[in-house]
Design an enzyme around this catalytic site. Structure first.
Site, PDB file in Angstrom:
ATOM      1  N   CYS A  23      10.574  57.270   5.558  1.00 45.44           N
ATOM      2  CA  CYS A  23      11.883  58.050   5.493  1.00 45.44           C
ATOM      3  C   CYS A  23      11.723  59.146   4.094  1.00 45.44           C
ATOM      4  O   CYS A  23      10.469  59.465   3.676  1.00 45.44           O
ATOM      5  CB  CYS A  23      12.621  56.713   4.593  1.00 45.44           C
ATOM      6  SG  CYS A  23      11.907  56.126   3.171  1.00 45.44           S
ATOM      7  N   GLU A 138      12.072  46.788  -6.332  1.00 45.11           N
ATOM      8  CA  GLU A 138      13.152  47.508  -6.598  1.00 45.11           C
ATOM      9  C   GLU A 138      14.156  46.588  -7.512  1.00 45.11           C
ATOM     10  O   GLU A 138      14.865  47.390  -8.245  1.00 45.11           O
ATOM     11  CB  GLU A 138      13.523  48.020  -5.259  1.00 45.11           C
ATOM     12  CG  GLU A 138      14.859  48.699  -5.313  1.00 45.11           C
ATOM     13  CD  GLU A 138      15.656  48.820  -4.046  1.00 45.11           C
ATOM     14  OE1 GLU A 138      14.962  49.181  -3.080  1.00 45.11           O
ATOM     15  OE2 GLU A 138      16.798  48.909  -3.952  1.00 45.11           O
ATOM     16  N   SER A 235       6.590  44.657   2.496  1.00 43.02           N
ATOM     17  CA  SER A 235       7.479  45.715   2.498  1.00 43.02           C
ATOM     18  C   SER A 235       8.843  45.212   3.092  1.00 43.02           C
ATOM     19  O   SER A 235       8.845  44.627   4.321  1.00 43.02           O
ATOM     20  CB  SER A 235       7.043  46.607   3.670  1.00 43.02           C
ATOM     21  OG  SER A 235       8.106  47.167   4.341  1.00 43.02           O
TER      22      SER A 235
END
Ligand code: SF4
Length: 338
Positions: A23, A138, A235
């Site tokens: 991305c 994150e 991931s």
């Protein structure tokens, strides 16, 4: 001659998803490390895996990147320290400043946007619910934008039912960028049902890349005998694709690091195979899988394209003039399969 040989091979259909793989946020983060290595020379320190992919991390390590988990592993240095695409708690840049370290922040702009949305809720007096997976970098980074106790994590449908929402007068939510679109919608619906005044972020937290990859997998997975997603076990967006494939009707679905993880012996003639790649998986790994199939089967390649992406996140100004070579481009993108 080639035709005769390929006719002897058993046939399979390979449904190749698009979009897949890198991305714009991953692309930018890897470019930042490559360009910093060129501009400042090795070593360049990187806090946490720049993106969750061993192939990428190893390639950058060979070029002189040094990966650490925390800043205290880095000696006093003038060399740059790069923060990964997943984002970091505010304490990390604060610590870098206090140690006089020169840092480059490769946090994806879409993760930074979620940080800002969480800060906005907080500024307006709302307790923040973060829908996400505990322990993911994150999530640690987003929670670490606000003081302790200002954010609560909701991971599951069960927690959405049981979380004590009434203890807060005002409440808003954000989500991790790489969640399952459908599962998250269910969690939000439960929370909203319990607290109709729950405030959504001004913009969708799940990013375009996560959404697009899931849509393509959904379109391709129906009636697939096996669906393979190229990605790492840490991931988040890749693991979600494995789940989405199963939910969309694939009979089996697996996460594979590369072609070596695929049991080709178990694939029968006439099988329909789905193939996609998480946002941190380079195209070369997809190409290797296609080649490995072609060695063993007569492959009918079927492209399932549900969106065309043109997002591009520029690197920071200081690195824009550093030239990227063909060799770097090959490392970044591999060769596109069509
Ligand atoms: S998956 Fe989305 S949020 Fe994560 S790096 Fe890529 S674009 Fe950014």
């Amino acid at each position: 001659m080639t035709n005769t040989l390929s006719q002897k091979k058993p046939g399979v259909t390979l449904r190749l998803c698009a979009p897949r793989g890198f991305c714009a946020g991953v692309d930018r983060a890897i470019q930042i490390v490559l360009l910093a290595l060129k501009k400042y020379g090795p070593p360049v320190y990187v806090r946490h895996e720049i993106v969750h992919n061993a192939h990428v991390v190893e390639g950058l390590r060979e070029r002189g990147a040094v990966f650490v988990e925390e800043l205290d592993e880095i000696p006093q240095t003038d060399q740059p320290v790069i923060f990964s695409a997943h984002g970091v708690p505010q304490s990390v840049p604060d610590n870098a400043v206090s140690r006089n370290l020169f840092y480059l922040d490769a946090t994806c702009p879409l993760v930074s946007k979620v940080h800002k949305q969480a800060m906005r809720h907080n500024r307006l007096g709302r307790h923040v619910l973060l829908i996400g997976h505990e322990g993911h970098p994150e999530v640690i980074g987003t929670m670490g934008q606000l003081p302790e106790g200002a954010v609560s994590l909701v991971e599951t449908v069960e927690q959405a039912h049981s979380f004590p929402l009434d203890q807060f007068q005002d409440i808003g939510f954000v989500t991790q960028t790489t969640l399952s679109v459908d599962d998250t919608a269910e969690i939000i619906a439960i929370l909203k049902d319990r607290r109709p005044d729950l405030v959504a972020p001004a913009a969708e937290s799940i990013c375009y890349a996560t959404t697009n990859r899931q849509e393509s997998v959904k379109a391709a997975a129906t009636e697939c005998d096996h669906f393979f997603v190229v990605g790492a076990s840490n991931s988040s967006n890749s693991k979600r694709l494995v789940e989405v494939a199963l939910q969309a009707g694939a009979k089996a679905s697996s996460l594979v690091r590369n072609h070596e993880d695929i049991d080709f012996e178990s694939i029968q003639a006439g099988a329909v195979i789905g193939l996609s790649a998480g946002a941190s998986a380079p195209e070369i790994l997809v190409n290797n899988i296609i080649d490995a199939f072609k060695e063993r089967f007569a492959v009918h390649l079927d492209l399932v394209e549900t969106a065309v992406e043109d997002e591009l996140f520029p690197v920071m100004r200081d690195l824009r003039k550093v030239e990227i070579t063909d060799h770097d481009m090959a490392f970044l993108y591999g060769q596109k399969a069509s």
